[in-house]
Write an enzyme that holds these catalytic residues in place. Structure first.
Site, PDB file in Angstrom:
ATOM      1  N   LYS A 140       0.868  -1.183   0.000  1.00 43.27           N
ATOM      2  CA  LYS A 140       0.000   0.000   0.000  1.00 43.27           C
ATOM      3  C   LYS A 140       0.900   1.227   0.000  1.00 43.27           C
ATOM      4  O   LYS A 140       2.060   1.158   0.414  1.00 43.27           O
ATOM      5  CB  LYS A 140      -0.857  -0.012   1.279  1.00 43.27           C
ATOM      6  N   GLY A 183     -19.114   7.701   0.163  1.00 48.67           N
ATOM      7  CA  GLY A 183     -18.238   8.049  -0.962  1.00 48.67           C
ATOM      8  C   GLY A 183     -18.433   7.052  -2.087  1.00 48.67           C
ATOM      9  O   GLY A 183     -19.534   6.520  -2.288  1.00 48.67           O
TER      10      GLY A 183
HETATM   11  P1  NAD Z   1     -14.155   7.854  -0.620  1.00 48.86           P
HETATM   12  O1  NAD Z   1     -13.083   8.816  -0.310  1.00 48.86           O
HETATM   13  O2  NAD Z   1     -14.814   7.903  -1.970  1.00 48.86           O
HETATM   14  O3  NAD Z   1     -15.322   7.948   0.452  1.00 48.86           O
HETATM   15  C1  NAD Z   1     -15.098   8.065   1.825  1.00 48.86           C
HETATM   16  C2  NAD Z   1     -16.259   8.866   2.369  1.00 48.86           C
HETATM   17  O4  NAD Z   1     -16.162   8.861   3.789  1.00 48.86           O
HETATM   18  C3  NAD Z   1     -16.255  10.328   1.925  1.00 48.86           C
HETATM   19  O5  NAD Z   1     -17.541  10.697   1.456  1.00 48.86           O
HETATM   20  C4  NAD Z   1     -15.876  11.077   3.201  1.00 48.86           C
HETATM   21  O6  NAD Z   1     -16.433  12.387   3.256  1.00 48.86           O
HETATM   22  C5  NAD Z   1     -16.453  10.178   4.268  1.00 48.86           C
HETATM   23  N1  NAD Z   1     -15.895  10.338   5.593  1.00 48.86           N
HETATM   24  C6  NAD Z   1     -14.613  10.588   5.956  1.00 48.86           C
HETATM   25  N2  NAD Z   1     -14.519  10.686   7.304  1.00 48.86           N
HETATM   26  C7  NAD Z   1     -15.776  10.453   7.790  1.00 48.86           C
HETATM   27  C8  NAD Z   1     -16.332  10.406   9.092  1.00 48.86           C
HETATM   28  N3  NAD Z   1     -15.616  10.644  10.160  1.00 48.86           N
HETATM   29  N4  NAD Z   1     -17.653  10.132   9.212  1.00 48.86           N
HETATM   30  C9  NAD Z   1     -18.424   9.915   8.139  1.00 48.86           C
HETATM   31  N5  NAD Z   1     -17.950   9.965   6.879  1.00 48.86           N
HETATM   32  C10 NAD Z   1     -16.650  10.236   6.707  1.00 48.86           C
HETATM   33  O7  NAD Z   1     -13.544   6.398  -0.354  1.00 48.86           O
HETATM   34  P2  NAD Z   1     -14.059   5.005  -0.898  1.00 48.86           P
HETATM   35  O8  NAD Z   1     -13.291   4.655  -2.123  1.00 48.86           O
HETATM   36  O9  NAD Z   1     -15.548   5.000  -0.922  1.00 48.86           O
HETATM   37  O10 NAD Z   1     -13.539   4.024   0.245  1.00 48.86           O
HETATM   38  C11 NAD Z   1     -14.197   3.945   1.509  1.00 48.86           C
HETATM   39  C12 NAD Z   1     -13.469   2.969   2.396  1.00 48.86           C
HETATM   40  O11 NAD Z   1     -13.423   1.687   1.781  1.00 48.86           O
HETATM   41  C13 NAD Z   1     -12.003   3.316   2.695  1.00 48.86           C
HETATM   42  O12 NAD Z   1     -11.679   2.906   3.992  1.00 48.86           O
HETATM   43  C14 NAD Z   1     -11.231   2.504   1.683  1.00 48.86           C
HETATM   44  O13 NAD Z   1      -9.912   2.230   2.112  1.00 48.86           O
HETATM   45  C15 NAD Z   1     -12.069   1.250   1.655  1.00 48.86           C
HETATM   46  N6  NAD Z   1     -11.931   0.474   0.427  1.00 48.86           N
HETATM   47  C16 NAD Z   1     -12.210   1.034  -0.770  1.00 48.86           C
HETATM   48  C17 NAD Z   1     -12.069   0.274  -1.933  1.00 48.86           C
HETATM   49  C18 NAD Z   1     -12.401   0.844  -3.280  1.00 48.86           C
HETATM   50  O14 NAD Z   1     -12.527   0.071  -4.241  1.00 48.86           O
HETATM   51  N7  NAD Z   1     -12.582   2.142  -3.415  1.00 48.86           N
HETATM   52  C19 NAD Z   1     -11.646  -1.049  -1.845  1.00 48.86           C
HETATM   53  C20 NAD Z   1     -11.404  -1.607  -0.583  1.00 48.86           C
HETATM   54  C21 NAD Z   1     -11.542  -0.833   0.542  1.00 48.86           C
END
Ligand code: NAD
Length: 367
Positions: free
Chosen positions: A94, A196
């Site tokens: 990562k 998100g």
């Molecule tokens: P993203 O940045 O698109 O969305 C994250 C959302 O969380 C945002 O809308 C942000 O405003 C919100 N947020 C941040 N802090 C917050 C809080 N304290 N309370 C409420 N909301 C809050 O990210 P994503 O791609 O949707 O990923 C979300 C999670 O899933 C992350 O932990 C990421 O590591 C994990 N993940 C994502 C993927 C992927 O394919 N994108 C794959 C595996 C894991």
């Protein structure tokens, strides 16, 4: 604020890298610095027994470098187990970029980061994570082939988030089947924290199935947008963890299951996308088990994204991606049953299976 980081004030008391709990036998940690573009990045390569270390790049405005280091170490370790349990021939890695993705991310900075990735000759392959877009991966692709999640127009698999969201939904249904005896989520009360890229897809699947969905986010605009699109409720209270609900879906950042929240939970199931949801795996996983809360291990159910980008490397098609992602349902159910039979936490049961696969490959490689 939710971060994937725990007790950073205490971190300076241990050896900075090798002595950290989160170091957990990383093979390599690379610090990247470039004065001209302002790049400050850390690449963690946890384990490459099963294949090259693949894992996304996160850009986050960390309060200090300890936080960034701890985050990358926890995340890259998680990738090792995610790929192992999903049956992919990939190791775990990562990267984190220190800074505000909204104001400090430039094409020059992304290209410079790509050059550092390239210098590792494919031992680490990057992809998207929080603060990154498919367009950013396309910029990285200009300087290195060791990147996935690039645009479909240039031969990539595009944004992995919808597949991740679908996999999370599959894992959630399996956890519901285990806890409630049915995987039908109609009328189940579900709180989705973080709407998100992934969270929105989870909301969409839940709404299609008739679940009663409440959303929270720190981004008010997003909340209004998602509410309007799917007709869900925005959480108006100030202590989400104490609310009565059937399922809590953490889809923001990690470590929300921690010393402060653990005794508040009234939920029956926890299943979400965020990486590293348990602040301290052994401690908080066990406390959830003691409270009878069914926990679907994060690294197991959020593997849809890695399945999707792996297709870029292996060349398999959409049908195979969906088949592998749907299989998250079976694996989750299997692990929850295994945990119950052996009286261990679901997280530990998943880790054991993943570690066995790594150990077997290691032994094979030695022969
Ligand atoms: P993203 O940045 O698109 O969305 C994250 C959302 O969380 C945002 O809308 C942000 O405003 C919100 N947020 C941040 N802090 C917050 C809080 N304290 N309370 C409420 N909301 C809050 O990210 P994503 O791609 O949707 O990923 C979300 C999670 O899933 C992350 O932990 C990421 O590591 C994990 N993940 C994502 C993927 C992927 O394919 N994108 C794959 C595996 C894991």
């Amino acid at each position: 604020m939710v971060t994937d980081v725990i007790n950073t004030n205490e971190l300076h008391k241990v050896d900075p890298v090798f002595g950290q709990l989160s170091f957990d036998n990383h093979e390599q940690v690379v610090f990247c610095n470039d004065k001209d573009t302002g790049l400050k990045a850390i690449i963690g390569i946890h384990n490459t027994v099963l294949g090259p270390a693949l894992g996304g790049t996160r850009m986050w405005n960390y309060t200090n470098e300890w936080e960034a280091l701890n985050d990358v170490l926890r995340l890259s370790r998680g990738m090792t187990y995610k790929s192992a349990i999903t049956g992919l021939n990939l190791g775990g890695g990562k990267a984190v970029l220190i800074g505000d993705a909204k104001t400090q991310k430039t094409p020059e900075l992304m290209r410079k980061f790509g050059e550092f990735v390239h210098s590792l000759s494919g031992k680490y392959i990057t992809a998207e994570d929080v603060g990154m877009t498919t367009a950013d991966m396309d910029t990285v692709r200009e300087v290195t082939p060791y990147v996935t999640g690039i645009s479909e127009s240039i031969g990539g698999s595009g944004n992995p988030s919808p597949i991740t969201g679908y996999g999370v939904f599959m894992g959630m249904k399996a956890a519901a089947k285990f806890r409630f005896g049915t995987d039908v989520l109609e009328d189940k009360v579900v709180f989705v924290q973080g709407i998100g890229n992934v969270g929105e897809t989870v909301v969409e699947h839940l709404v299609n199935e008739g679940a009663k969905v409440t959303i929270t986010d720190i981004n008010q605009e997003r909340l209004e947008e998602v509410k309007k699109k799917y007709g869900v409720s925005i959480y108006e209270g100030n202590d989400l963890y104490s609310e009565e609900m059937d399922i809590y879906a953490p889809c923001a950042l990690g470590a929300t299951i921690n010393d402060d929240t653990i005794n508040k939970f009234k939920t029956k199931v926890i299943a979400g996308a965020a990486n590293n949801q348990l602040a301290v795996e052994a401690v908080h996983g066990k406390l959830l088990q003691d409270k009878g809360i069914v926990y679907a291990p994060d690294f197991l159910i959020n593997a849809g994204g890695i399945i999707n980008v792996y297709a870029e490397l292996e060349g398999y098609d959409r049908k195979e991606i969906m088949r592998k992602t749907e299989n998250i349902y079976n694996t989750t159910l299997e692990i929850l049953n295994n945990a119950k039979a052996n009286n261990i936490t679901a997280n530990q049961a998943a880790l054991n299976i993943a570690q066995n696969r790594i150990d077997a490959r290691k032994a094979e490689n030695k022969r």
